[in-house]
Design a protein around this motif. Structure first.
Motif, short mmCIF file in Angstrom:
data_model
loop_
_atom_site.label_atom_id
_atom_site.label_comp_id
_atom_site.label_asym_id
_atom_site.label_seq_id
_atom_site.Cartn_x
_atom_site.Cartn_y
_atom_site.Cartn_z
N GLU A 1 -24.81 51.78 72.10
CA GLU A 1 -24.48 51.21 70.80
C GLU A 1 -23.29 50.28 70.96
O GLU A 1 -22.24 50.68 71.48
N VAL A 2 -23.45 49.03 70.54
CA VAL A 2 -22.36 48.07 70.62
C VAL A 2 -21.92 47.66 69.22
O VAL A 2 -22.73 47.64 68.28
N THR A 3 -20.65 47.37 69.08
CA THR A 3 -20.08 46.94 67.81
C THR A 3 -19.56 45.52 67.96
O THR A 3 -18.89 45.19 68.94
N LEU A 4 -19.89 44.67 66.99
CA LEU A 4 -19.49 43.28 67.02
C LEU A 4 -18.17 43.07 66.27
O LEU A 4 -17.79 43.87 65.41
N SER A 5 -17.51 41.98 66.57
CA SER A 5 -16.29 41.62 65.85
C SER A 5 -16.66 41.19 64.44
O SER A 5 -17.83 40.89 64.16
N PRO A 6 -15.71 41.17 63.50
CA PRO A 6 -16.02 40.74 62.14
C PRO A 6 -16.69 39.37 62.07
O PRO A 6 -17.64 39.16 61.30
N ALA A 7 -16.21 38.40 62.87
CA ALA A 7 -16.81 37.06 62.85
C ALA A 7 -18.24 37.10 63.37
O ALA A 7 -19.16 36.49 62.78
N ASP A 8 -18.48 37.82 64.47
CA ASP A 8 -19.83 37.91 65.02
C ASP A 8 -20.74 38.76 64.14
O ASP A 8 -21.96 38.54 64.11
N ARG A 9 -20.16 39.72 63.42
CA ARG A 9 -20.94 40.52 62.46
C ARG A 9 -21.55 39.61 61.40
O ARG A 9 -22.73 39.75 61.05
N THR A 10 -20.78 38.65 60.91
CA THR A 10 -21.28 37.71 59.90
C THR A 10 -22.37 36.83 60.49
O THR A 10 -23.42 36.60 59.85
N ARG A 11 -22.16 36.34 61.71
CA ARG A 11 -23.17 35.51 62.37
C ARG A 11 -24.45 36.30 62.61
O ARG A 11 -25.56 35.78 62.44
N PHE A 12 -24.31 37.56 63.00
CA PHE A 12 -25.47 38.40 63.28
C PHE A 12 -26.26 38.67 62.00
O PHE A 12 -27.49 38.67 62.00
N ALA A 13 -25.57 38.91 60.92
CA ALA A 13 -26.25 39.14 59.64
C ALA A 13 -27.03 37.89 59.23
O ALA A 13 -28.17 37.98 58.74
N THR A 14 -26.44 36.71 59.43
CA THR A 14 -27.12 35.47 59.10
C THR A 14 -28.34 35.26 59.98
O THR A 14 -29.43 34.89 59.51
N LEU A 15 -28.19 35.51 61.28
CA LEU A 15 -29.30 35.33 62.23
C LEU A 15 -30.46 36.26 61.90
O LEU A 15 -31.62 35.83 61.81
N THR A 16 -30.17 37.56 61.73
CA THR A 16 -31.25 38.51 61.46
C THR A 16 -31.89 38.26 60.10
O THR A 16 -33.09 38.45 59.93
N GLY A 17 -31.09 37.81 59.14
CA GLY A 17 -31.66 37.49 57.84
C GLY A 17 -32.60 36.30 57.91
O GLY A 17 -33.61 36.25 57.19
N SER A 18 -32.30 35.35 58.80
CA SER A 18 -33.13 34.15 58.90
C SER A 18 -34.47 34.39 59.56
O SER A 18 -35.41 33.62 59.37
N ILE A 19 -34.58 35.46 60.37
CA ILE A 19 -35.85 35.72 61.08
C ILE A 19 -36.64 36.88 60.48
O ILE A 19 -37.79 37.12 60.86
N ALA A 20 -36.05 37.61 59.55
CA ALA A 20 -36.67 38.85 59.05
C ALA A 20 -38.04 38.63 58.43
O ALA A 20 -38.93 39.48 58.56
N ALA A 21 -38.25 37.49 57.76
CA ALA A 21 -39.52 37.25 57.08
C ALA A 21 -40.54 36.54 57.95
O ALA A 21 -41.68 36.31 57.53
N ALA A 22 -40.17 36.18 59.18
CA ALA A 22 -41.09 35.46 60.06
C ALA A 22 -42.17 36.40 60.59
O ALA A 22 -41.96 37.61 60.70
N PRO A 23 -43.36 35.87 60.94
CA PRO A 23 -44.40 36.72 61.53
C PRO A 23 -44.03 37.15 62.94
O PRO A 23 -43.27 36.45 63.62
N SER A 24 -44.56 38.28 63.38
CA SER A 24 -44.32 38.76 64.75
C SER A 24 -44.89 37.75 65.75
O SER A 24 -45.96 37.18 65.52
N PRO A 25 -44.22 37.47 66.85
CA PRO A 25 -42.99 38.09 67.35
C PRO A 25 -41.71 37.36 66.93
O PRO A 25 -40.64 37.67 67.42
N ARG A 26 -41.82 36.38 66.04
CA ARG A 26 -40.65 35.57 65.68
C ARG A 26 -39.71 36.28 64.73
O ARG A 26 -38.67 35.72 64.35
#
Length: 238
Positions: free
Chosen positions: A161-186
């Protein structure tokens, strides 16, 4: 670098002997303690060897934790695990970096030479496959704030289990939010460390907690030894 330079012979023999005993007597009540002692000895040995290679002395004295364990034939042995004392010198090596990249394609064959992508080689349980990811849209060379090896409370497999910095946490949330609705495997992202694929999880919504679990290309790929080794490589406080 081979194992003989990664950790001293004493700890290697202790680790191998304890794990062999657990395999032979898996149902014994002391098995979890043996595993913990073996893994602790190996982890400390790796850390001490890295300090030695970097020319760093251990400023504080080490303390020895001794545990009594009953073995199958009824005899009693001592198992010694040496832990660095609090306030000891830190490791001067730089921690490994992670890249978190949105997946663009995943196919069931090894990647072609020169074609890019990350190959997961075939095993007895799965075929080879090739994952391509978009570095331009991803998070590259991320330094985590902490990393720890642990067993899943769901299926008992090892993970980091890894923990990201506050700045990277925001980037990660944006990245995962942008791909969540895409079809598999995207709707998946590749976890890449030292040019190797260490995970390919899928998401259904933005991940906002700033934590992610590394389990290997497939759940169950990591062993206790490999999980602890990876966590040690990633943790900036090692």
């Amino acid at each position: 670098m081979n194992d003989s330079t990664e950790h001293p012979l004493h700890e290697t023999l202790l680790h191998d002997a304890l794990h062999a005993h657990v395999r032979e007597n898996g149902g014994h009540a002391a098995a979890p303690y043996l595993v913990g002692l073996a893994d602790g000895a190996l982890q400390v040995a790796r850390r001490r060897q890295r300090l030695a290679r970097a020319g760093v002395g251990i400023a504080a004295a080490a303390v020895v934790a001794t545990a009594w364990v009953a073995i199958a034939d009824g005899a009693t042995q001592h198992a010694h695990v040496v832990q660095p004392a609090a306030g000891g010198a830190g490791n001067t090596e730089k921690a490994a970096l992670i890249s978190i990249l949105p997946v663009t394609s995943s196919t069931e064959h090894a990647c072609t030479r020169g074609g890019g992508g990350y190959t997961v080689h075939a095993s007895a349980t799965h075929p080879a496959f090739c994952v391509h990811a978009d570095r331009a849209r991803g998070m590259t060379d991320v330094r985590v704030t902490s990393a720890k090896a642990e067993k899943s409370t769901i299926d008992g497999t090892w993970q980091v289990e890894v923990t990201l910095s506050p700045a990277d946490r925001t980037r990660f949330a944006t990245l995962t939010g942008s791909i969540a609705a895409a079809p598999s495997p995207r709707n998946g992202f590749a976890i890449v460390i030292d040019g190797k694929l260490w995970g390919n999880p899928f998401v259904t919504s933005s991940i906002t907690g700033g934590r992610l679990e590394i389990v290997g290309a497939f759940v169950g790929d990591l062993t206790s030894a490999s999980a602890h080794d990876l966590a040690l490589r990633l943790d900036p406080g090692r």
